[in-house]
Design an enzyme around this catalytic site. Structure first.
Site, short mmCIF file in Angstrom:
data_model
loop_
_atom_site.label_atom_id
_atom_site.label_comp_id
_atom_site.label_asym_id
_atom_site.label_seq_id
_atom_site.Cartn_x
_atom_site.Cartn_y
_atom_site.Cartn_z
N ASP A 60 -15.20 -22.33 3.95
CA ASP A 60 -14.60 -21.62 5.09
C ASP A 60 -14.74 -22.42 6.39
OD1 ASP A 60 -14.53 -19.80 3.13
OD2 ASP A 60 -15.56 -18.20 4.23
N GLU A 62 -14.88 -25.56 6.93
CA GLU A 62 -13.96 -26.68 7.03
C GLU A 62 -12.58 -26.16 7.43
OE1 GLU A 62 -14.09 -29.72 7.16
OE2 GLU A 62 -12.17 -30.54 6.51
N ASP A 64 -11.93 -23.45 9.07
CA ASP A 64 -12.02 -23.00 10.46
C ASP A 64 -11.93 -24.19 11.42
OD1 ASP A 64 -12.34 -20.60 9.28
OD2 ASP A 64 -14.45 -20.35 9.81
N GLU A 146 6.75 -4.60 -15.50
CA GLU A 146 6.04 -4.93 -14.26
C GLU A 146 5.21 -3.73 -13.83
OE1 GLU A 146 8.74 -6.10 -11.16
OE2 GLU A 146 9.73 -7.58 -12.44
N LYS A 148 4.26 -0.91 -11.01
CA LYS A 148 4.91 -0.29 -9.86
C LYS A 148 3.86 -0.15 -8.77
CE LYS A 148 8.15 3.25 -8.44
NZ LYS A 148 7.58 3.46 -7.12
N ARG A 169 12.50 -1.70 4.20
CA ARG A 169 13.67 -1.24 3.46
C ARG A 169 14.55 -0.32 4.30
NH1 ARG A 169 14.31 3.14 -0.05
NH2 ARG A 169 15.99 2.81 -1.53
N GLU A 205 6.54 -6.08 -2.61
CA GLU A 205 5.80 -4.93 -2.11
C GLU A 205 4.62 -5.40 -1.26
OE1 GLU A 205 7.21 -2.15 -3.13
OE2 GLU A 205 5.75 -0.50 -3.03
N LYS A 332 12.50 -3.74 -16.58
CA LYS A 332 13.75 -4.36 -16.17
C LYS A 332 14.34 -5.12 -17.34
CE LYS A 332 12.04 -4.79 -11.45
NZ LYS A 332 11.48 -5.65 -10.39
N CYS A 468 -36.44 19.06 -3.09
CA CYS A 468 -37.21 20.30 -3.06
C CYS A 468 -38.64 19.95 -3.44
CB CYS A 468 -36.61 21.28 -4.06
SG CYS A 468 -37.75 22.59 -4.52
S1 IVH Z 1 12.38 -3.26 -8.14
C1 IVH Z 1 16.70 -3.11 -7.73
N1 IVH Z 1 9.89 -3.59 -8.91
O1 IVH Z 1 9.47 1.08 -5.94
C2 IVH Z 1 15.31 -2.72 -7.95
N2 IVH Z 1 10.33 -2.00 -7.19
O2 IVH Z 1 12.49 2.75 -5.70
C3 IVH Z 1 14.53 -2.75 -6.70
N3 IVH Z 1 8.32 -0.92 -6.31
O3 IVH Z 1 11.06 0.92 -2.97
C4 IVH Z 1 13.11 -2.41 -6.82
N4 IVH Z 1 6.89 -1.96 -7.60
O4 IVH Z 1 9.11 -0.57 -3.11
C5 IVH Z 1 10.73 -2.91 -8.08
N5 IVH Z 1 7.75 -4.02 -9.68
C6 IVH Z 1 8.58 -3.36 -8.85
C7 IVH Z 1 8.11 -2.41 -7.91
C8 IVH Z 1 9.03 -1.74 -7.10
C9 IVH Z 1 7.03 -1.08 -6.63
C10 IVH Z 1 8.81 0.05 -5.30
C11 IVH Z 1 9.78 -0.54 -4.33
C12 IVH Z 1 10.93 0.43 -4.24
C13 IVH Z 1 10.54 1.53 -5.16
C14 IVH Z 1 11.63 1.84 -6.15
#
Ligand code: IVH
Length: 714
Positions: A60, A62, A64, A146, A148, A169, A205, A332, A468
């Protein structure tokens, strides 16, 4: 590490120009522009290694030092300052309002699968196959699974390789420009490698890790306590992240540690003709990773519905161990051509779906704060909650641990609180929603007397817990002592449940542990909800429990700080109960794992006449065990080995394996570390096996365990 590029802090007494490095005379002087460029390149590399790869390249100090050198250089030559300079991560710009940004490619949302069961994943695959006109004869569709992330969506726009704009967004068409705040996120590259396209919008995100969230809330609580105006605590990491992103003062945003994961693309103008060099979503993610963006390592390519279901289940178990919150997974379609073919319905792509998990956090109210009395007299404040369904169960209680903790979180009767239950962990109050506190809600204070027996409640110097002082005079402590005595791993009295213990103690039939062995069928049968058959069974179980082992008996006495492992060590070391009862604190300190506090507690226990009387009465009632000679632990065949058991063993249960290993002198530990000698892994072994492999700890199967139990080292 707190890099100044994130926190804008310098150690006291050091000025930015403290350590300008003079090049040695043999090297020709470089121009300030060259120096600045070199410093930036190094700092970018070190920050990437630290934040994104989690593998720091330099100490750290270095980092800094180089950082201050660059700051000094830019101060002396303002014309050298660039938008991608790491010094620009500290924040500073204060805005009146955020500018509006029209997204060139709209920011879509995803459809949420309402069925939270595995069948939700199957439904998605069925829909996709139908849309694509596939029949049963066609092969499985390839997907990417993935996480969420539970944060807020962000679009990062790079032009000519430089981060030029970060936007929320908003409504999907128009968002807010929050570039200055986003620059404070160490994981987000400010500049891309030369092979990146001319214009690139990365979607992902912004989130806050749980540990960062807790540290932030702790800081906020201290500020509130110190009387700082306008400060508040945050309800959850997402709320804290959103607050940080929408700070008009980027200096404040810089104090709130955020993180980022990339998961997609917006606008792109390829620098090279011929378009992007990826055909699948997964390839795109790998390309983003290569350009320096964090991509969650859990991201996986899976095949068909079975692959999706397996991913959903695997992430459900890994979820609790993640350092950040997720509220589900996202599936996806991997092939970008198929994605195009599937297209969109209104604002949602057909090729993606979010599959949620049940919530781990909910809001509820505190009806009361009760104080419970434990076996050793510990007084525990417990928040009585309006029932709330969270993490798969209905929660009505949450421990507040002790007065200090209850005050630290400042939980009050009438408060609206956030309750979290993750995995099998006991439910906890994460935070109080201060906005909703009723006026005049009084701060919690521990009572001065035991709520059960009225004896004085005391807190010892340096301890957090009140106790107690009533000892076994206190019926709450008596009940817990009986309950502990009967526990499966203590005397193992089957059929002696909490309710029955309550009745036996309240009716005065059981005043000391020895009274258990004088119970008669007619006494028991008169208890509530006690059929004669169960009474007979209980008497049998009591009779059977008289054949104990020394270790179980010592554990069953419920001496403060003497858990099962310590009881075993004591039994092994002294061999005889009388030897333990008369051992001095010095003699006790010779026992493995016994420190001064434990030694003192054991001595104090046996110094009290009434405890010695109970021991004698139990022996008189017929409780026995085989006594042996004190065995020097080092003479035992597996002495010095530490073994961890995980998964399902074929040859025996884990408890049995543990007892056998310990009888041979091995220690059986619950978690794997560098000091572990062996990990014995059965089927469905999980993270402990992974850890053993990563630390290079030898892993044994049932056959290896058999060798160990023969007293040999495999
Ligand atoms: S894809 C076209 N992937 O979930 C697809 N969204 O309504 C666009 N989110 O507002 C989103 N993890 O903020 C995607 N692995 C992920 C995600 C993700 C979280 C959130 C994103 C979005 C909402 C989906």
């Amino acid at each position: 590490m707190q890099h100044p590029d994130l926190f804008g802090e310098l150690p006291p007494g050091e000025s930015a120009a403290a350590a300008p490095l003079k090049p040695p005379p043999s090297i020709p002087e470089r121009s300030p522009a060259e120096q600045a460029a070199e410093l930036r390149t190094s700092l970018h590399r070190y920050a990437h290694a630290y934040y994104t790869l989690d593998a720091p390249e330099v100490p750290d100090a270095e980092y800094d030092r180089l950082f201050r050198e660059l700051q000094a250089l830019e101060a002396a030559h303002p014309e050298l300052l660039t938008a991608d300079s790491p010094t620009q991560r500290v924040g500073g710009a204060v805005l009146d309002a955020f500018a509006q940004v029209t997204h060139r490619v709209p920011m879509l949302s995803i459809r949420t699968e309402t069925d939270t069961e595995a069948s939700g994943a199957e439904a998605f695959d069925t829909r996709i196959r139908k849309e694509l006109g596939l029949t049963e004869a066609d092969p499985a569709v390839a997907y990417v699974g993935e996480l969420k992330f539970d944060g807020l969506a962000m679009s990062l726009r790079y032009e000519g390789g430089l981060l030029m704009q970060a936007a929320t967004r908003g409504d999907g068409e128009t968002g807010e420009e929050v570039t200055a705040n986003i620059r404070t996120i160490g994981q987000i590259p400010l500049r891309l490698p030369p092979d990146a396209p001319d214009v690139l919008e990365v979607r992902g995100e912004v989130y806050m890790r749980r540990d960062d969230f807790e540290a932030l809330n702790e800081r906020q609580r201290q500020r509130i306590a110190a009387g700082t105006k306008g400060e508040k605590t945050f309800v959850n990491p997402r709320n804290a992240a959103a607050g940080a992103v929408r700070q008009l003062d980027s200096g404040i945003a810089a104090e709130r540690p955020l993180s980022f994961f990339a998961y997609g693309l917006g606008d792109i103008t390829p620098a090279n003709e011929g378009g992007p060099a990826w055909a699948t979503h997964h390839d795109l993610l790998m390309q983003l990773k290569a350009w320096g963006f964090p991509v969650a390592e859990q991201t996986a390519c899976v095949q068909g519905a079975t692959g999706l279901v397996a991913f959903h289940q695997r992430m459900a178990t890994e979820r609790d161990a993640l350092p950040y919150d997720i509220d589900g997974v996202v599936y996806k379609v991997n092939d970008l051509t198929l994605q195009q073919q599937l297209g969109f319905v209104t604002r949602e792509p057909r090729w993606a779906v979010a599959h949620k998990y049940p919530a781990q956090e909910e809001m509820t109210t505190v009806q009361a704060i009760d104080v419970q009395v434990g076996r050793t007299g510990k007084l525990t404040p417990v928040a009585k909650l309006f029932p709330v369904f969270v993490g798969g169960v209905t929660v009505t209680n949450a421990t507040l641990h002790n007065e200090l903790e209850a005050r630290r979180k400042d939980v009050r009767v009438g408060d609206t609180v956030i309750v979290r239950r993750a995995g099998d962990v006991i439910p906890e109050v994460v935070s109080v929603v201060l906005d909703r506190r009723p006026p005049d809600a009084p701060q919690f204070t521990m009572m001065s007397h035991c709520p059960v027996c009225g004896s004085l409640a005391e807190r010892e110097e340096g301890e957090a817990d009140h106790r107690c002082t009533g000892g076994l005079f206190c019926s709450a402590q008596r009940k817990q002592a009986v309950w502990h005595f009967a526990h499966r791993r203590a005397m193992d009295v089957d059929g002696l449940g909490d309710k029955l213990v309550d009745q036996l103690v309240d009716s005065g039939q059981v005043n000391t542990l020895a009274d258990l062995y004088h119970l008669k069928l007619e006494n028991l049968a008169s208890m509530d909800r006690m059929a004669e058959k169960s009474a007979v069974n209980l008497l049998d179980a009591l009779e059977k429990s008289k054949q104990a082992t020394l270790a179980r008996f010592v554990f069953a006495l419920g001496i403060r700080h003497v858990g099962e492992a310590t009881a075993k060590e004591l039994a092994r070391h002294f061999g005889q109960l009388d030897a333990i009862m008369v051992a001095s604190e010095d003699a006790l300190l010779q026992v493995a794992d016994v420190g001064p506090i434990v030694a003192h507690s054991i001595r104090t226990f046996f110094d009290q006449a009434h405890n010695r009387e109970v021991v004698q009465a139990l022996r008189d009632a017929g409780v026995t065990w085989a006594e042996g000679d004190a065995l020097a632990p080092t003479e035992m065949p597996l002495a010095g080995l530490t073994v961890v058991l995980t998964g399902t063993l074929q040859s025996m249960g884990r408890d049995e394996a543990k007892d056998k290993l310990e009888a041979l002198g091995a220690k059986v530990a619950g978690s794997v570390s560098k000091k572990t000698s062996y990990v014995v892994a059965g089927t469905e072994a999980g993270s402990k096996l992974d850890k053993a492999q990563s630390l290079g700890v030898p892993v044994l199967d049932d056959a290896g365990l058999a060798v160990l139990l023969n007293g040999e080292k495999p």
